[in-house]
Write a protein that holds these residues in place. Structure first.
Motif, PDB file in Angstrom:
ATOM      1  N   ASN A 223      45.903  48.743  33.424  1.00 46.36           N
ATOM      2  CA  ASN A 223      46.000  47.279  33.513  1.00 46.36           C
ATOM      3  C   ASN A 223      44.941  46.650  34.409  1.00 46.36           C
ATOM      4  OD1 ASN A 223      48.162  47.155  31.725  1.00 46.36           O
ATOM      5  ND2 ASN A 223      49.652  47.431  33.359  1.00 46.36           N
ATOM      6  N   ALA A 224      43.811  47.340  34.627  1.00 45.21           N
ATOM      7  CA  ALA A 224      42.750  46.789  35.474  1.00 45.21           C
ATOM      8  C   ALA A 224      42.199  45.491  34.903  1.00 45.21           C
ATOM      9  CB  ALA A 224      41.623  47.808  35.628  1.00 45.21           C
ATOM     10  N   ALA A 225      42.196  45.355  33.575  1.00 45.65           N
ATOM     11  CA  ALA A 225      41.604  44.175  32.945  1.00 45.65           C
ATOM     12  C   ALA A 225      42.556  42.986  32.908  1.00 45.65           C
ATOM     13  CB  ALA A 225      41.170  44.502  31.522  1.00 45.65           C
ATOM     14  N   TYR A 226      43.800  43.210  33.298  1.00 40.33           N
ATOM     15  CA  TYR A 226      44.787  42.134  33.263  1.00 40.33           C
ATOM     16  C   TYR A 226      44.415  41.116  34.329  1.00 40.33           C
ATOM     17  CZ  TYR A 226      49.428  39.947  33.285  1.00 40.33           C
ATOM     18  OH  TYR A 226      50.470  39.057  33.228  1.00 40.33           O
ATOM     19  N   GLU A 227      44.001  39.898  33.914  1.00 36.61           N
ATOM     20  CA  GLU A 227      43.383  38.958  34.841  1.00 36.61           C
ATOM     21  C   GLU A 227      44.251  38.603  36.054  1.00 36.61           C
ATOM     22  OE1 GLU A 227      40.234  35.359  34.429  1.00 36.61           O
ATOM     23  OE2 GLU A 227      41.170  36.049  32.594  1.00 36.61           O
ATOM     24  N   PRO A 228      45.571  38.400  35.903  1.00 33.43           N
ATOM     25  CA  PRO A 228      46.371  38.102  37.104  1.00 33.43           C
ATOM     26  C   PRO A 228      46.663  39.330  37.980  1.00 33.43           C
ATOM     27  CG  PRO A 228      47.396  37.221  35.114  1.00 33.43           C
ATOM     28  CD  PRO A 228      46.302  38.152  34.678  1.00 33.43           C
ATOM     29  N   ASN A 229      46.029  40.450  37.678  1.00 32.05           N
ATOM     30  CA  ASN A 229      46.210  41.679  38.460  1.00 32.05           C
ATOM     31  C   ASN A 229      45.675  41.455  39.876  1.00 32.05           C
ATOM     32  OD1 ASN A 229      46.015  44.230  39.600  1.00 32.05           O
ATOM     33  ND2 ASN A 229      44.527  44.998  38.142  1.00 32.05           N
ATOM     34  N   PHE A 230      46.546  41.609  40.872  1.00 35.17           N
ATOM     35  CA  PHE A 230      46.115  41.390  42.255  1.00 35.17           C
ATOM     36  C   PHE A 230      45.704  42.684  42.937  1.00 35.17           C
ATOM     37  CE2 PHE A 230      48.901  37.759  41.333  1.00 35.17           C
ATOM     38  CZ  PHE A 230      47.967  36.748  41.518  1.00 35.17           C
TER      39      PHE A 230
ATOM     40  N   VAL B  43      42.167  50.159  27.661  1.00 36.04           N
ATOM     41  CA  VAL B  43      41.067  49.462  26.984  1.00 36.04           C
ATOM     42  C   VAL B  43      39.733  49.925  27.574  1.00 36.04           C
ATOM     43  CG1 VAL B  43      42.483  47.443  26.410  1.00 36.04           C
ATOM     44  CG2 VAL B  43      41.200  47.471  28.561  1.00 36.04           C
ATOM     45  N   PRO B  44      38.622  49.765  26.830  1.00 44.27           N
ATOM     46  CA  PRO B  44      37.312  50.188  27.346  1.00 44.27           C
ATOM     47  C   PRO B  44      36.815  49.284  28.478  1.00 44.27           C
ATOM     48  CG  PRO B  44      37.123  49.380  25.077  1.00 44.27           C
ATOM     49  CD  PRO B  44      38.561  49.295  25.452  1.00 44.27           C
ATOM     50  N   HIS B  45      35.979  49.856  29.345  1.00 48.14           N
ATOM     51  CA  HIS B  45      35.382  49.139  30.475  1.00 48.14           C
ATOM     52  C   HIS B  45      33.945  49.608  30.662  1.00 48.14           C
ATOM     53  CE1 HIS B  45      39.150  47.356  31.772  1.00 48.14           C
ATOM     54  NE2 HIS B  45      39.719  48.539  31.726  1.00 48.14           N
ATOM     55  N   THR B  46      33.216  48.911  31.537  1.00 53.69           N
ATOM     56  CA  THR B  46      31.896  49.373  31.984  1.00 53.69           C
ATOM     57  C   THR B  46      31.854  49.266  33.506  1.00 53.69           C
ATOM     58  OG1 THR B  46      30.668  47.279  32.115  1.00 53.69           O
ATOM     59  CG2 THR B  46      30.843  48.307  29.932  1.00 53.69           C
ATOM     60  N   ALA B  47      30.891  49.915  34.114  1.00 53.74           N
ATOM     61  CA  ALA B  47      30.540  49.703  35.519  1.00 53.74           C
ATOM     62  C   ALA B  47      29.059  49.351  35.483  1.00 53.74           C
ATOM     63  CB  ALA B  47      30.811  50.940  36.353  1.00 53.74           C
ATOM     64  N   THR B  48      28.755  48.080  35.735  1.00 49.77           N
ATOM     65  CA  THR B  48      27.413  47.557  35.505  1.00 49.77           C
ATOM     66  C   THR B  48      26.918  46.810  36.739  1.00 49.77           C
ATOM     67  OG1 THR B  48      28.004  47.267  33.180  1.00 49.77           O
ATOM     68  CG2 THR B  48      26.041  46.104  33.954  1.00 49.77           C
TER      69      THR B  48
ATOM     70  N   TYR C 204      29.004  45.617  41.551  1.00 46.14           N
ATOM     71  CA  TYR C 204      29.039  45.922  40.123  1.00 46.14           C
ATOM     72  C   TYR C 204      30.288  45.314  39.514  1.00 46.14           C
ATOM     73  CZ  TYR C 204      32.294  49.794  41.152  1.00 46.14           C
ATOM     74  OH  TYR C 204      33.359  50.544  41.552  1.00 46.14           O
ATOM     75  N   TYR C 205      30.296  45.271  38.190  1.00 46.84           N
ATOM     76  CA  TYR C 205      31.409  44.636  37.476  1.00 46.84           C
ATOM     77  C   TYR C 205      31.548  45.272  36.106  1.00 46.84           C
ATOM     78  CZ  TYR C 205      27.985  42.183  34.595  1.00 46.84           C
ATOM     79  OH  TYR C 205      26.981  41.906  33.706  1.00 46.84           O
ATOM     80  N   CYS C 206      32.597  44.881  35.389  1.00 45.10           N
ATOM     81  CA  CYS C 206      32.796  45.313  34.008  1.00 45.10           C
ATOM     82  C   CYS C 206      32.241  44.230  33.092  1.00 45.10           C
ATOM     83  CB  CYS C 206      34.294  45.528  33.750  1.00 45.10           C
ATOM     84  SG  CYS C 206      34.674  45.865  32.016  1.00 45.10           S
ATOM     85  N   LYS C 207      31.282  44.584  32.228  1.00 45.61           N
ATOM     86  CA  LYS C 207      30.678  43.607  31.306  1.00 45.61           C
ATOM     87  C   LYS C 207      31.709  43.018  30.342  1.00 45.61           C
ATOM     88  CE  LYS C 207      25.861  44.961  30.606  1.00 45.61           C
ATOM     89  NZ  LYS C 207      24.955  45.638  29.691  1.00 45.61           N
ATOM     90  N   ILE C 208      32.721  43.796  29.987  1.00 41.85           N
ATOM     91  CA  ILE C 208      33.731  43.342  29.035  1.00 41.85           C
ATOM     92  C   ILE C 208      34.725  42.405  29.720  1.00 41.85           C
ATOM     93  CG2 ILE C 208      35.531  44.110  27.414  1.00 41.85           C
ATOM     94  CD1 ILE C 208      34.007  46.894  27.480  1.00 41.85           C
ATOM     95  N   HIS C 209      35.031  42.687  30.997  1.00 36.60           N
ATOM     96  CA  HIS C 209      35.998  41.899  31.777  1.00 36.60           C
ATOM     97  C   HIS C 209      35.307  41.505  33.087  1.00 36.60           C
ATOM     98  CE1 HIS C 209      38.106  45.075  29.434  1.00 36.60           C
ATOM     99  NE2 HIS C 209      38.735  44.014  28.964  1.00 36.60           N
ATOM    100  N   PRO C 210      34.476  40.443  33.086  1.00 37.66           N
ATOM    101  CA  PRO C 210      33.607  40.133  34.234  1.00 37.66           C
ATOM    102  C   PRO C 210      34.345  39.838  35.541  1.00 37.66           C
ATOM    103  CG  PRO C 210      33.075  38.745  32.334  1.00 37.66           C
ATOM    104  CD  PRO C 210      34.257  39.575  31.958  1.00 37.66           C
TER     105      PRO C 210
END
Length: 114
Positions: free
Chosen positions: A28-35, A60-65, A95-101
């Motif tokens: 659930n890292a991409a879940y935006e309200p994730n604190f 779901v897929p992620h990146t480290a960019t 760095y960030y995830c390109k899919i979930h900035p």
């Protein structure tokens, strides 16, 4: 309450020591309200010239960019890992995830000790 810990594997061959720091992308890292942290640890300390490995534990897929272009893992599918060697510069690298900035973290690259 997610505990942030840093896992570093050090393996030595006859000529060199390889440091591999493990960074986990949690469920659930991409879940935006994730604190909680979206990368664990979110501020890893890495010796200059060592390897960093991101493992995607999410669904779901992620990146480290790096926005500076220092590294880009490309897509890390669920259950997969991607690595990069940090030998371009020391200091703090964001760095960030390109899919979930909104997923962001930093690496603190320690200079080589003389």
């Amino acid at each position: 309450d997610t505990q942030e810990t840093q896992r570093t594997l050090v393996s030595s061959t006859q000529n060199e020591t390889i440091v591999d720091t493990k960074i986990e992308i949690p469920i659930n890292a991409a879940y935006e309200p994730n604190f909680g942290p979206m990368f664990i640890p979110s501020g890893a300390h890495i010796p200059f010239g060592s390897k960093v490995t991101w493992t995607n534990q999410d669904y779901v897929p992620h990146t480290a960019t790096s926005p500076e272009g220092l590294f880009d893992t490309k897509i890390i599918n669920p259950g997969d890992s991607k690595s990069t060697v940090l030998s371009t510069r020391d200091g703090t690298i964001s760095y960030y995830c390109k899919i979930h900035p909104w997923m962001q973290a930093t690496l603190i690259v320690e200079p080589l000790s003389s």
